[in-house]
Structures are given as structure tokens and as C-alpha cells.
Scaffold this motif. Structure first.
Motif: not given
Length: 903
Positions: A739-747, A769-775
Motif C-alpha cells: 500500500w505504501a509503495q502504491a501511494v509512492a507510485a501515485r506521487c 494486493e491489499g491495504g487502504t481503500p481510501f488511498e
């Protein structure tokens, strides 16, 4: 009829009427001595038709005896303790020294036990609890009763406290703090009512005498009743005391002795009082009470106890007696209680029978304290060790006993008292290691009470003083000092403390270095490598693997969050929450709910976050854990920001920002920035976050960096966010959390100068892969916006519909509107929505947070009593919430709840 008290009588009668109708209420009567508080309590007792009445009184001479007031109030119903949930029953038995299995008398669990016991009694008929002279009630009893009173809701229970105001030096009294409860302040009678009362009391007074008494009494009812026919000067209070003193002096000697004994005792057991009277003078009998009863000085309660008719009679009896008579009264009561086998009251009265240090009496108190410890009564242990210390001649022994009192106070959940006792003990203890143990108590409590600056200084000074004597203890203290400095946001002090410990070669020097690396890695845009911070945190988590103390496990859960392991943190929180609810450990539940709320927010369980944070904030406020309450408020503020509730977001984040306490101040700023971002105020969001990452207290800012990136891009200044994006990407890579890597890719996609499509696709793959629905929904929205601008409308609609559905499900109103706007721009014709009747019905959204908690537990088959034990509510309040929830859910039975989807 009480003259001139129409408003006050109406308030009390209304309280009783509401209790009879099943709605609880509490009232605190305040006023000067003699103003009529006791008379109003008498009126309440007389007007309580069809109600059970419990009545207690605080006694100045017994105010240091923990739970003495509670024992007096509940005495006739202690046989009902066996019907309480096990943990509550054990805690209350331990508090009241009733034997049984050894248990900790957790002060909050005692309060919950009182709540359940009062609720049980009210099941049979409405209940009225009256507490006079509440300012003299021992602190432990007052706290338990106030705790219970604040949680009364749907029970047929009324509680009235009467407490004196210290309006003059001669009648000074401790403050009775009842924060959050309704109060009624009694003033003097108006001129007409005062004149009518005086005329009724003394109808034949000459006019000039009547005017003099009215002027001197200043509307004080007791003064108007006592002053006629009595000359003299001084305040009304002093003249009332002289009036009572004259009445006592006119009694036969045996009756005077009995009045004094009742005045200095809290139980008023007639057999003990009469036996003590015989030991302190000529033989006495029950018949010797009659003159005092005829004179209106003593009365017998419905359960056979002796009590003074007005609290000032006790004051007059004690003040007018010589020191020798007072000491003899206490000694006689001590001997009478010893014959009864009541070692606790024996010890207390024995302590009051001497005026100078006395090792024999001190030893008796210490032995009794250990008896109390075996029963789990930590508050009583602390009080007795303190009394023993005060009577100890030898300084070293005095220090040892004060240290024992400090430890017991900390164990009893009395932090302020523990700190005070530890400070006193240090002056008498010659052993540096013993002093270090006390400093650990003082500093740990200071850290918990938002005084982290004081805490790290105390820890560090003590660590330095014992380095040569015990390096291991020194190293532990240095670690605690560095952690406290980090809590205070003083990272320079943290680094200095860690460096000092390393320089001295303490055994845990690697852990000190790791702690510095952790917080260096938590500071965005600092020179430190964020990846190194995550690695250091993993080292500390490995080192803590064998630590199982409750607060160590809570800290470990927070460390899971710091490395992005949201599910690991959620598992720790769930496990600890189950344990602490089963044990009734309410003081530990607040920090666990702090951890759980943060994981619920990240996992998109917003309704659970709301219920957990609401409950946790209430518990934290009740238990004095202000830093945790602040943290939970900012979590609720973040939820309000996501939902677009600007007023609530600003309200919940104001205190954290004004106090500047990390990480809550950072979370508060991040919540407000998220609100701005959702409402399209991109420049405001960017400037606030830029101030955060450039400020001195940046702990907790990592999670807000993606918001800064989006705000900068939407404000047209992407270059201002490149460093933040790079820092976040390094952190995310080290966490290895999808989830953290997904947000980094979005940035990275937002800042891309070429085709961002692969980065958005990568981000969505990682989100799945699972994580944070709002993000994930935010990524879908941003991707969809870019696709629409790239004229790929069909692809855009798929992404935007996914975002819209998620935002609607989460209740993220401003984000929902943004997704709708983008879909319309992509050529979509939208109808309905989450508020449309055709939309999916959300049953849980119909309920308040408390109703949702109760119904979810009821759906699992738990009884009202079992639910109440878990949520720290009375069983009847649980039933009330179910009663309110049933029609909202369209059900009529408990069994039907199990078939509903309650989220």
C-alpha cells in the motif's frame, strides 16, 4: 417546607421524577457551611417515595482512609457483590478489604463495579444516592462514585452530592472536583424568606434584635435557626459553631463523650462507639445517647448507625474537645475495633491517637498495609505506608516507607500522589539505586501526563547518577529519557541523551543509537536516510521481542505503524483490546483504542474508527490520559476531514495545534490539509504541510507527504513537492508494504514529466494486493482524471466509477462530489447516489457510535451484563441503547440482529 428554596426543591424533585421514569441524573449542591445543603438532602430522602435510598457522609478524620466512604454508602448491600462480573467483583472486594482471591483494586474497575452494583439495585426499584460533606470523602471513594455517575444514563438512579465552598479561612475545606456534572450553587435566602424563617423560629424577638440577626446571618438558614437568643460577635459560621458547642457542653459527661466518638469515627457502629466510650472514661451505655438525641445533635439511621444531625456538629465536637480528649477517643476506638477484628480501622485510629513519631504505631500501620496488599487494595496500602512514614523516627526507614507508598499509589492509578510521595522519599533514602527507582516512577508518570520535558530530564539525571553502580539500570533509564525527549518533540535533547549513554558504554548503547536513527528517519527532508530509520526501528522491534508488559506491547503496535505494517498493528490492537476488555483494564484500553483507531482509518474501517475513537477519548478524559485523548481527537478530526465536516474537523484539531504536542499537532495539521485538499483549497493545503515538514516537530509527517505532493501539483507548483515525494518513496521502498509503495507510485505519476500511465497502473496493481481503500480510491480518481484529460473517456469512466463507489461507501462527501464532477465531464449522466433511496441501504449508518457497538456485541449472543462489562456501561444502559437501535434497524428481537449486516 424549606422557605425560599423553591427553585432548588424543584430541581431535586425533577431529578427524582426523572429517575422514577428511568432516566438517570446527578446533581452537585455547592455552598457555604449552613446554607442548607444537608436540609435539601433531607428533603430528597423524604420525597423519595417508592425509591431505595443510600446515604453516606464524608468524615474529615477518615478522609485519608481509601474507600471508607464507599464502604459506608454501600455497606448494607455488599452481599450483592457476588452477582457482579468476576473482574468487577474481585476489584471491589479488594478495594473494600473483603478478602477473596488476590486482585488488583484498579480504581477505574472499582468505579465500574460501583456502577454495575447501583444498576443492579435499581432493577428492583428506583435508587437515590445521597452524599453529604462530599469534600471530606476519601479520594478513592469520591473518584469511584464520580466515575459511576458520569456513566449513568438509562437507569432509574438519582445521585446528589453536597459539598462545601471554602468561602472563609475558618471553614476552609478541600475542593470537591466533579467536572462535567451539573451543579446547583446555593445562595443565601432573600430578605422575605430569611425574615419568615426567623419569625417561625423565634416569633417574639424585639425588632432591633431581629434586624441584627438578619444582618449577621446574611441569609444563611442555619445561622437564622441557631443565632436567636445567642449573643456574641464573629461570622455566622463561628457563631453557629459556638451554638452547637454550647449544646454539646450542656450534655451530661457520658453523652459528650459519645458525641465526640461519633464525630471522629466514620462507621457510627453503636456497639463500637459505646464500647469505646467505656474505654475512654466511666462506663457508658446505649441509654447515654438519649440526651444527645433529644438535643438534636445525634440521630440513628435506618440501618442502626449513629450520625450527627448536621456536619457542623462534628466540627464543633472535635474543635471544642481538648487534644487529650481527642487522642483518648481515637485510642479507645482503636481498641474497640481491634476487639471486633477490624484491623484497618484499628490502625487508622491508633495512628490518630499519637502526636509524635512512634515506631510501634508505624509498625502496626505497615503490617496492616501488607494485609491490605494481600487483598489487592493498593490505594489503602499507599495511605497506610504514608501514615506509617509520618510516624517513623528513623529517616532511612521513613524514606523506605514513603517509597512503598509511592509504588502503591502508582499501582493504584494515583499518579499525582505517587509523584509527590516519591519526591518526599528521595530526600530520606541514602541508596542511589533506591532513589533511581523512585525517579523512574516520577518520570514515567510525568511522561504519561504530557510533561515529557520534565520526564526526560528526570530520567537522564538519574541515569547519570547510577552509571557506575548499575550500568544496566543506567542504560534503561537513558533509553526512557531519550524516548521521553522524542515524545516532547525535543529531538536535539534525544540525540544528546543517546550520545551520552553511548559515550558511557551502557549495555544497551546500540538501542540508544537505533532510537536516534528511528526519529531522524521520521523527519521529512532531513539529512538522515529514511530507509535507515526503518531499519533501526526493525532492530528495536527485534530487541523488544521478549517484552510483554502491556505498555511495551502497545508501543510495539505503534512501531508496526511506523514501518507501514498496518495489518500487524491491527492484530496487536485487536489482541490487546480483547485482553483488556476481559480484564476490565479501562486505564490500558484508551492507548489500545488509540492504536486501533489509527489502523481502522488506514484500513478504511471508518465506522469502527469512529466508535473506537469516541469511546477511547471518553475513557482517556475520565482517566486523565490527556495526551492520548488529544491523539484520538486528531484521529476523529482526520475522519471529519475525509467526510468534509469542516466545523467538526477544526474543532477537533484546535487543541492539538495550540499545544504543539507531537505527533498530535502534526496529525492535526495533516487533517486540516486533507480537508482543504478535498474541498479544492490546494494552496492552503500546500502551505500548511510545507510548514509542517520544515518545522521542528515533524514526527508523524510521513503519512501527509502524499497530500503535499497532490496539493503542489494541483496548485501548479509541482517542484515544491519533489523532495517530499522522493523522501516518501525511499521510506515506502524500505517498508516493503504494497500500500505504501502504491501511494509512492501515485506521487511519482503526479510528478511525471512523461507518460504517467505505467506508474498509475503500477500503483493500482499494488493497491490490489491489499491495504487502504481510501488511498486506492484517491489513486483511481487521479488516474481517471488524467485519462479523461488524455481523451481516453471509456478508460476514465471505469476508474472514476471505481473511485465513486469507494468514496460513497466510505462516506467521503467532498471526494464523492469530485468523482461525480469528473464523471460528468467524461460524458456520464448520473442519477441518484448514496443519498438516493435506490442506493444500497447502510443499516449501521442509522446508529450512533454507542448503539453500533452495543448491537454488534448483542448480535454475537452476549448478554447485557456481558456487553456492559466490555464497554464499561451499566447493563441497563446497554438495554436502553438496544431499545433505541431496534426501530432504526427494523427489528424487534435480539435474535434478529445476528441476521443483519452491521458492517
Amino acid at each position: 417546607m424549606l422557605l425560599g428554596r423553591g427553585g432548588e426543591l424543584a430541581a431535586i424533585d425533577g431529578l427524582l421524577d426523572r429517575a422514577r421514569a428511568g432516566r438517570s441524573g446527578t446533581l452537585v449542591l455547592r455552598g457555604e457551611a449552613g446554607i442548607g445543603k444537608s436540609a435539601l438532602l433531607d428533603h430528597a430522602a423524604g420525597a423519595a417515595d417508592g425509591m431505595r435510598v443510600l446515604r453516606g457522609t464524608g468524615v474529615e478524620t477518615e478522609s485519608g482512609m481509601p474507600y471508607a466512604g464507599l464502604h459506608l454508602l454501600l455497606g448494607r448491600h455488599l452481599d450483592r457483590i457476588g452477582g457482579l462480573p468476576d473482574a468487577q467483583a474481585e476489584a471491589l472486594r479488594a478495594a473494600l478489604n473483603m478478602g477473596g482471591p488476590e486482585a488488583e483494586s484498579d480504581r477505574f474497575l472499582v468505579g465500574l463495579a460501583v456502577l454495575t452494583l447501583l444498576s443492579d439495585l435499581a432493577e428492583e426499584r428506583p435508587l437515590l444516592c445521597l452524599v453529604d460533606d462530599a469534600h471530606w470523602m476519601d479520594g478513592a471513594s469520591a473518584e469511584a462514585l464520580l466515575f459511576a455517575s458520569r456513566r449513568l444514563d438509562a437507569e432509574p438512579i438519582a445521585v446528589v452530592f453536597a459539598a462545601r465552598d471554602a468561602v472563609a479561612p475558618e471553614c476552609a475545606a478541600p475542593e470537591f472536583v466533579a467536572q462535567g456534572l451539573p451543579e446547583l450553587r446555593l445562595r443565601g435566602l432573600d430578605g422575605d424568606a430569611a425574615a419568615a424563617l426567623l419569625a417561625d423560629r423565634a416569633p417574639g424577638l424585639p425588632g432591633h434584635v431581629r434586624r441584627e440577626i438578619l444582618a449577621g446571618a446574611m441569609g444563611n438558614p442555619l445561622a437564622l435557626l441557631e443565632l436567636p437568643g445567642r449573643g456574641g460577635h464573629g461570622s455566622a459560621y463561628e457563631r453557629i459553631l459556638r451554638s452547637f458547642a454550647e449544646r454539646i457542653a450542656a450534655l451530661p459527661e457520658p453523652a459528650r463523650r459519645l458525641v465526640l466518638l461519633v464525630g471522629v469515627d466514620d462507621l457510627g457502629d453503636a456497639g463500637v462507639v459505646v464500647k469505646a466510650a467505656g474505654r475512654s472514661g466511666a462506663p457508658a451505655s446505649i441509654d447515654d445517647l438519649e440526651p444527645a438525641e433529644r438535643a438534636g445533635l445525634l440521630r440513628t439511621t435506618s440501618d442502626g448507625r449513629l450520625e450527627v444531625r448536621h456536619p457542623l456538629i462534628r466540627t464543633a465536637a472535635v474543635r471544642e474537645a481538648t487534644l487529650g480528649l481527642r487522642l483518648a477517643a481515637h485510642k479507645a476506638l482503636a481498641e474497640a475495633y481491634l476487639e471486633r477484628g477490624d484491623v484497618c480501622h484499628h490502625a487508622w485510629h491508633l495512628a490518630r491517637s499519637v502526636t509524635e513519631p512512634d515506631e510501634h504505631v508505624a509498625a502496626v500501620l505497615e503490617r496492616t498495609a501488607e494485609t491490605e496488599r494481600n487483598a489487592g487494595g493498593n490505594a489503602a496500602v499507599a495511605a497506610m505506608y504514608e501514615a506509617a512514614a509520618d510516624l517513623t523516627p528513623d529517616p532511612a526507614e521513613r524514606g523506605r516507607r514513603l517509597a512503598a507508598a509511592a509504588r502503591a499509589s502508582a499501582d493504584a492509578g494515583l499518579p499525582e500522589r505517587a509523584v509527590e510521595l516519591a519526591a518526599r522519599a528521595e530526600a530520606d533514602l541514602p541508596d542511589p539505586l533506591a532513589r533511581a527507582e523512585l525517579t523512574l516512577i516520577r518520570a514515567s508518570l510525568a511522561d504519561e501526563q504530557d510533561r515529557a520535558g520534565d520526564a526526560h530530564r528526570l530520567f537522564a539525571e538519574t541515569a547519570a547518577s547510577v552509571t557506575g553502580l548499575d550500568p544496566r539500570t543506567s542504560g534503561y533509564l537513558y533509553f526512557q529519557a531519550a524516548a521521553a525527549a522524542a515524545n516532547a518533540g525535543d529531538f536535539a535533547a534525544m540525540d544528546g541523551i543517546a550520545a551520552e549513554g553511548v559515550r558511557l558504554g551502557v549495555p544497551n548503547a546500540p538501542h540508544l543509537r537505533a532510537l536516534s536513527r528511528v526519529f531522524a528517519g521520521q523527519n521529512p527532508l532531513a539529512d538522515a536516510d529514511p530507509a535507515d530509520g526503518v531499519a533501526a526501528l526493525r532492530e528495536l522491534m527485534d530487541a523488544m521481542g521478549a517484552c510483554y508488559a502491556p505498555r511495551d506491547r502497545i508501543r510495539a503496535g505503534m512501531w508496526h505503524l511506523m514501518i507501514g505494517d498496518v495489518r500487524g498493528a491491527a492484530e496487536v490492537a485487536a489482541d490487546l483490546e480483547r485482553r483488556f476488555r476481559d480484564r476490565g483494564a479501562i486505564g490500558l484500553l484508551a492507548p489500545v483504542l488509540m492504536l486501533r483507531t489509527r489502523t481502522d482509518l488506514l484500513l478504511g474501517r471508518f465506522r469502527d474508527a469512529l466508535t473506537g475513537a469516541t469511546e477511547g477519548a471518553r475513557i482517556a478524559a475520565d482517566t486523565g490520559q490527556h495526551r492520548i485523548r488529544l491523539y484520538l481527537d486528531t484521529s476523529l478530526g482526520q475522519l471529519a476531514a475525509i467526510q468534509g465536516d469542516e466545523e467538526r474537523c477544526l474543532e477537533l484539531t484546535e487543541e492539538a495545534l495550540s499545544r504543539g504536542l507531537p505527533p498530535s499537532n502534526v496529525h492535526a495539521a495533516a487533517a486540516r490539509s486533507l480537508l482543504d485538499l478535498g474541498l479544492g483549497r490546494y494552496e492552503a493545503a500546500l502551505e500548511r504541510l510545507a510548514d509542517v515538514v520544515a518545522g521542528p516537530t515533524r514526527q508523524g509527517a510521513i503519512a501527509a507527504l502524499p497530500d503535499m505532493v497532490e496539493a503542489a501539483v494541483r496548485a501548479g507548483v509541482p517542484e515544491r513537492a519533489r523532495d517530499a515525494a522522493a523522501w516518501h518513496a525511499d521510506w515506502a521502498a524500505q517498508t516493503q508494504q504494497p500500500w505504501a509503495q502504491a501511494v509512492a507510485a501515485r506521487c511519482a505519476a503526479l510528478l511525471a514529466t512523461d507518460d504517467p500511465d505505467p506508474l498509475y497502473s503500477k500503483a493500482l496493481d499494488l493497491h490490489r494486493e491489499g491495504g487502504t481503500p481510501f488511498e486506492q480510491a484517491r489513486t483511481e480518481l487521479l488516474y481517471g482524471e488524467w485519462l479523461r484529460r488524455s481523451r481516453r473517456r471509456n478508460d476514465a469512466r471505469a476508474r472514476l466509477h471505481a473511485a465513486l463507489e469507494a468514496f460513497e461507501r466510505l462516506g467521503a462527501a467532498p471526494w464523492t462530489e469530485r468523482a461525480r464532477t469528473e464523471l460528468r465531464a467524461a460524458g456520464e449522466s448520473l442519477t441518484g447516489g448514496r443519498d438516493d433511496p435506490a442506493a444500497r441501504d447502510d443499516l449501521a449508518a442509522r446508529l450512533t457510535p454507542q448503539e453500533l457497538q452495543v448491537t454488534r456485541l448483542a448480535a454475537t449472543g452476549l448478554s447485557n451484563r456481558e456487553i456492559g462489562a466490555q464497554l464499561f456501561l451499566s447493563p441497563r444502559t446497554v438495554g436502553y441503547h438496544l431499545y433505541k437501535a431496534y426501530p432504526k434497524l427494523g427489528v424487534t428481537t435480539r435474535a434478529a440482529l445476528a441476521r443483519l449486516d452491521l458492517g
